[in-house]
Design a protein around this motif. Structure first.
Motif, PDB file in Angstrom:
ATOM      1  N   MET A  45       0.809  -1.355  -0.035  1.00 25.04           N
ATOM      2  CA  MET A  45      -0.085   0.023   0.058  1.00 25.04           C
ATOM      3  C   MET A  45       0.902   1.245   0.266  1.00 25.04           C
ATOM      4  O   MET A  45       1.065   1.905   1.163  1.00 25.04           O
ATOM      5  N   GLU A  46       1.340   1.717  -1.084  1.00 27.35           N
ATOM      6  CA  GLU A  46       2.419   2.775  -1.272  1.00 27.35           C
ATOM      7  C   GLU A  46       1.536   4.133  -0.903  1.00 27.35           C
ATOM      8  O   GLU A  46       1.946   5.124  -0.666  1.00 27.35           O
ATOM      9  N   ASN A  47       0.295   4.132  -1.217  1.00 25.83           N
ATOM     10  CA  ASN A  47      -0.558   5.466  -1.113  1.00 25.83           C
ATOM     11  C   ASN A  47      -1.332   5.427   0.421  1.00 25.83           C
ATOM     12  O   ASN A  47      -2.103   6.363   0.300  1.00 25.83           O
ATOM     13  N   ALA A  48      -1.043   4.552   1.034  1.00 24.22           N
ATOM     14  CA  ALA A  48      -1.524   4.594   2.210  1.00 24.22           C
ATOM     15  C   ALA A  48      -1.101   5.495   3.380  1.00 24.22           C
ATOM     16  O   ALA A  48       0.020   6.160   3.105  1.00 24.22           O
ATOM     17  N   ILE A  49      -1.862   5.783   4.449  1.00 19.41           N
ATOM     18  CA  ILE A  49      -1.233   6.680   5.484  1.00 19.41           C
ATOM     19  C   ILE A  49      -1.511   6.067   6.900  1.00 19.41           C
ATOM     20  O   ILE A  49      -2.597   5.319   7.068  1.00 19.41           O
ATOM     21  N   LEU A  50      -0.555   6.541   7.386  1.00 14.39           N
ATOM     22  CA  LEU A  50      -0.538   5.571   8.828  1.00 14.39           C
ATOM     23  C   LEU A  50      -1.348   6.453   9.754  1.00 14.39           C
ATOM     24  O   LEU A  50      -1.598   7.712   9.600  1.00 14.39           O
ATOM     25  N   ARG A  51      -1.893   5.805  10.812  1.00 11.74           N
ATOM     26  CA  ARG A  51      -2.613   6.390  11.799  1.00 11.74           C
ATOM     27  C   ARG A  51      -1.927   7.604  12.305  1.00 11.74           C
ATOM     28  O   ARG A  51      -2.868   8.725  12.530  1.00 11.74           O
ATOM     29  N   PRO A  52      -0.912   7.480  12.847  1.00 14.23           N
ATOM     30  CA  PRO A  52      -0.129   8.688  13.732  1.00 14.23           C
ATOM     31  C   PRO A  52      -0.131   9.840  12.819  1.00 14.23           C
ATOM     32  O   PRO A  52      -0.229  11.236  12.971  1.00 14.23           O
ATOM     33  N   GLU A  53       0.234   9.562  11.228  1.00 18.44           N
ATOM     34  CA  GLU A  53       0.266  10.707  10.295  1.00 18.44           C
ATOM     35  C   GLU A  53      -1.279  11.392  10.310  1.00 18.44           C
ATOM     36  O   GLU A  53      -1.287  12.823  10.286  1.00 18.44           O
ATOM     37  N   MET A  54      -2.397  10.641  10.309  1.00 21.38           N
ATOM     38  CA  MET A  54      -3.745  10.995  10.284  1.00 21.38           C
ATOM     39  C   MET A  54      -4.023  12.135  11.330  1.00 21.38           C
ATOM     40  O   MET A  54      -4.513  13.137  11.210  1.00 21.38           O
ATOM     41  N   ILE A  55      -3.613  11.488  12.572  1.00 24.12           N
ATOM     42  CA  ILE A  55      -3.780  12.182  13.937  1.00 24.12           C
ATOM     43  C   ILE A  55      -3.170  13.564  13.819  1.00 24.12           C
ATOM     44  O   ILE A  55      -3.737  14.840  14.122  1.00 24.12           O
ATOM     45  N   GLN A  56      -1.840  13.495  13.380  1.00 27.71           N
ATOM     46  CA  GLN A  56      -1.016  14.736  13.211  1.00 27.71           C
ATOM     47  C   GLN A  56      -1.597  15.605  11.986  1.00 27.71           C
ATOM     48  O   GLN A  56      -1.563  17.023  12.463  1.00 27.71           O
TER      49      GLN A  56
END
Length: 96
Positions: A1-12
């Motif tokens: 999943m190269e276009n995915a976002i990590l949960r901590p990045e989402m919160i940030q």
């Protein structure tokens, strides 16, 4: 999943104050139904003060503990969301 976002990045990103879009699954306990909801534009509601209110000392949300956030929609409506119910953030899948 190269276009995915990590949960901590989402919160940030949510905490940055910039508008965001997301897709979440909401579960209604009364009817035992789940529905997918798309929010095309939302912003995190800013906290006035991290301290307890002198007028209402019991009203202090523990958003980090309960994994919730208050968001403001374009029409001014405020909704509480659970960060674990978000499956797509800014059109990117969430990686846990």
């Amino acid at each position: 999943m190269e276009n995915a976002i990590l949960r901590p990045e989402m919160i940030q990103h949510m905490n940055s104050g910039m508008p965001f879009s997301f897709i979440a699954v909401h579960f209604d306990k009364k009817s035992s139904e789940a529905k997918v909801v798309y929010y095309p534009s939302a912003k995190l509601k800013a906290r006035l003060s991290p301290k307890k209110s002198a007028l209402d000392p019991l009203k202090f949300p523990n958003h980090e503990e309960h994994e919730t956030r208050n968001i403001v929609l374009p029409n001014g409506e405020i909704k509480k969301i659970r960060t674990r119910s978000i499956h797509y953030f800014n059109e990117k899948p969430i990686v846990w």
